[in-house]
Scaffold this active site. Structure first.
Site, PDB file in Angstrom:
ATOM      1  N   ASP A  96      44.118   7.883   9.582  1.00 41.86           N
ATOM      2  CA  ASP A  96      44.274   9.246   9.088  1.00 41.86           C
ATOM      3  C   ASP A  96      42.940   9.569   8.443  1.00 41.86           C
ATOM      4  O   ASP A  96      42.666   9.141   7.318  1.00 41.86           O
ATOM      5  CB  ASP A  96      45.417   9.363   8.088  1.00 41.86           C
ATOM      6  N   GLU A 142      44.255  10.565  13.472  1.00 42.48           N
ATOM      7  CA  GLU A 142      44.798  11.797  12.886  1.00 42.48           C
ATOM      8  C   GLU A 142      43.727  12.545  12.100  1.00 42.48           C
ATOM      9  O   GLU A 142      42.944  11.925  11.370  1.00 42.48           O
ATOM     10  CB  GLU A 142      45.968  11.393  11.977  1.00 42.48           C
ATOM     11  N   ASP A 153      47.435  16.725  11.698  1.00 37.74           N
ATOM     12  CA  ASP A 153      48.322  16.808  10.530  1.00 37.74           C
ATOM     13  C   ASP A 153      47.964  18.063   9.729  1.00 37.74           C
ATOM     14  O   ASP A 153      48.587  19.109   9.899  1.00 37.74           O
ATOM     15  CB  ASP A 153      48.195  15.556   9.671  1.00 37.74           C
ATOM     16  N   LYS A 200      55.889  16.746   9.347  1.00 43.48           N
ATOM     17  CA  LYS A 200      56.190  16.755   7.914  1.00 43.48           C
ATOM     18  C   LYS A 200      56.916  18.064   7.618  1.00 43.48           C
ATOM     19  O   LYS A 200      56.277  19.114   7.434  1.00 43.48           O
ATOM     20  CB  LYS A 200      54.900  16.665   7.080  1.00 43.48           C
ATOM     21  N   ARG A 248      55.328  11.902   2.553  1.00 42.39           N
ATOM     22  CA  ARG A 248      54.173  12.439   1.835  1.00 42.39           C
ATOM     23  C   ARG A 248      53.742  11.450   0.762  1.00 42.39           C
ATOM     24  O   ARG A 248      54.504  10.567   0.364  1.00 42.39           O
ATOM     25  CB  ARG A 248      54.507  13.785   1.173  1.00 42.39           C
ATOM     26  N   LYS A 278      54.900   7.077  10.607  1.00 41.98           N
ATOM     27  CA  LYS A 278      54.039   6.635   9.510  1.00 41.98           C
ATOM     28  C   LYS A 278      54.924   6.293   8.312  1.00 41.98           C
ATOM     29  O   LYS A 278      55.716   7.125   7.877  1.00 41.98           O
ATOM     30  CB  LYS A 278      53.053   7.731   9.136  1.00 41.98           C
TER      31      LYS A 278
END
Length: 424
Positions: free
Chosen positions: A242, A285, A311, A336, A365, A387
């Site tokens: 990420d 990501e 993301d 998310k 998160r 994730k």
């Protein structure tokens, strides 16, 4: 059969980083209850829905959420009482209309999202099903492969590592129990490897992985590879990044930070391509800034040995996902739900991804909670991998236990086979 909403009530609680958050209880007239809360991230996309906070410096440094709580109790609750709790789309659309802004800034995305989750859970309770089975429309057949955030980038006293998360994924595991053990064993062995490299025990980073021991991503990947080899998992664990590149992007000169120097998007893409040719990456990501629509298609064309994922770039927004797909800018997105603000909108993004052969990767998160609905979505939607975060801290361990429990409670359920999704 209808189950009518009798009451909707919100309160303020705190997340795993001790930041205030909204929690909501929805109760139906026939006694079913659903509870939901709105975790927030550390890397937050500019296009995410509004997290309404009080900005009162005398309480939680301005982070309290009493306004959002009051908006649930004073405005949302009266509008929803009497509605059928199973009418998720109608409930979410009612709240969106009541707010009246694209970013949900009047009532607060955190207020609306918490109610959206609570009604979803209450509907599953009314159907006498675990939420993930309610989502799946019956018993689940697979649980996703977890991934583990083992090293965290960021700004430290002695160095700055621009890539936010160095992730491992046990794609070669045969069972969820083995996948969890492989991730935990590697994470624990990595502490020894980093200690040997730096001469001191690594500190715990803000996202609970180890603080990055080097500004050079390749050095860190080599250290993680060493830990994998020590554990006997060579060829069975892949990598993911990420990058959260918006955090280190300079809009004034259009450059990114890499190994202590400022580079342009072309250099960043070339370097990342080099890493993917040396190491097996499942996904990368947020390689570029969240508004770098010009460079993402270039990265997607050039970097072919992994999945390019958005993301902050997508923020679970169906419109942004559609635009990215039409530009051939990515292979999928991080799911998310709180980014977009309702379960209905999040599932719309998921459905678009499925219709267009894109990956949807559920994720919690940074400011997570035990019992995060993202795990019900991950299992109920039968995705390949997710994730999970670092295997440390209760709300992150809870996600691993959720997967093992779901597999055990559903006869015939197995670990998803993600080999068709790998590009290496």
């Amino acid at each position: 059969m209808k189950s009518i909403i009798k009451s909707v009530h919100a309160r303020q609680i705190v997340d795993c980083k001790c930041r205030p958050m909204v929690e909501v209880d929805v109760v139906t007239s026939d006694g079913y209850t659903g509870r939901g809360c709105a975790p927030t991230g550390s890397s937050v996309g500019m296009s995410e829905c509004c997290v309404l906070r009080d900005n009162n410096p005398e309480e939680y440094h301005g982070l309290s959420v009493h306004k959002a709580v009051d908006n649930v109790n004073k405005f949302i609750a009266p509008a929803l009482i009497g509605m059928d709790v199973t009418d998720q789309k109608g409930i979410d659309e009612k709240m969106i209309s009541l707010d009246g802004t694209p970013e949900k800034k009047n009532l607060g995305g955190n207020a609306i999202y918490s109610v959206s989750i609570a009604t979803f859970r209450a509907a599953a309770e009314a159907a006498h099903q675990p939420l993930y089975n309610y989502i799946a429309g019956g018993p689940v057949k697979t649980v996703p492969v977890p991934s583990f955030n083992v090293v965290n980038g960021g700004r430290y006293a002695s160095l700055t590592q621009p890539f936010n998360e160095f992730i491992i994924m046990p794609y070669g595991a045969d069972t969820i129990d083995e996948a969890v053990e492989m991730g935990i064993n590697t994470f624990q062995e990595l502490e020894t490897v980093i200690t040997k490299y730096t001469g001191k025990k690594p500190e715990v980073a803000p996202s609970y992985g180890y603080a990055a021991p080097s500004e050079d991503p390749e050095v860190i990947l080599n250290l993680i590879s060493e830990a994998i080899d020590h554990c006997g998992y060579t060829g069975r664990i892949g990598f993911a990044f990420d990058c959260a590149s918006s955090e280190m992007y300079d809009r004034h000169d259009d450059t990114y930070l890499l190994k202590g120097q400022r580079v342009n998007s072309r250099q960043l893409i070339d370097y990342t391509k080099y890493l993917t040719e040396k190491f097996n990456f499942v996904f990368i990501e947020d390689l570029l800034d969240e508004e770098d629509w010009e460079s993402y298609p270039k990265a997607h064309k050039e970097i072919t040995r992994t999945n390019i994922i958005g993301d902050d770039f997508i923020v679970t927004n169906p419109d942004r996902l559609k635009r990215a797909y039409e530009l051939d800018a990515l292979d999928g997105f991080i799911l998310k739900p709180n980014q977009v603000g309702t379960i209905t909108e999040a599932l719309s993004a998921y459905n678009y991804a499925m219709d267009h052969n894109l990956l949807a990767i559920p994720s919690g998160r940074a400011g997570g909670v035990i019992g995060d609905i993202v795990m019900d979505l991950a299992v109920g939607l039968q995705v390949g991998f997710i994730k999970n975060g670092a295997p440390r801290s209760g709300e992150r361990i809870d996600k691993l236990n959720f997967l093992m429990r779901a597999r055990d409670l559903n006869p015939g359920c197995r670990l998803a086979d993600i080999s068709p999704l790998l590009k290496f």
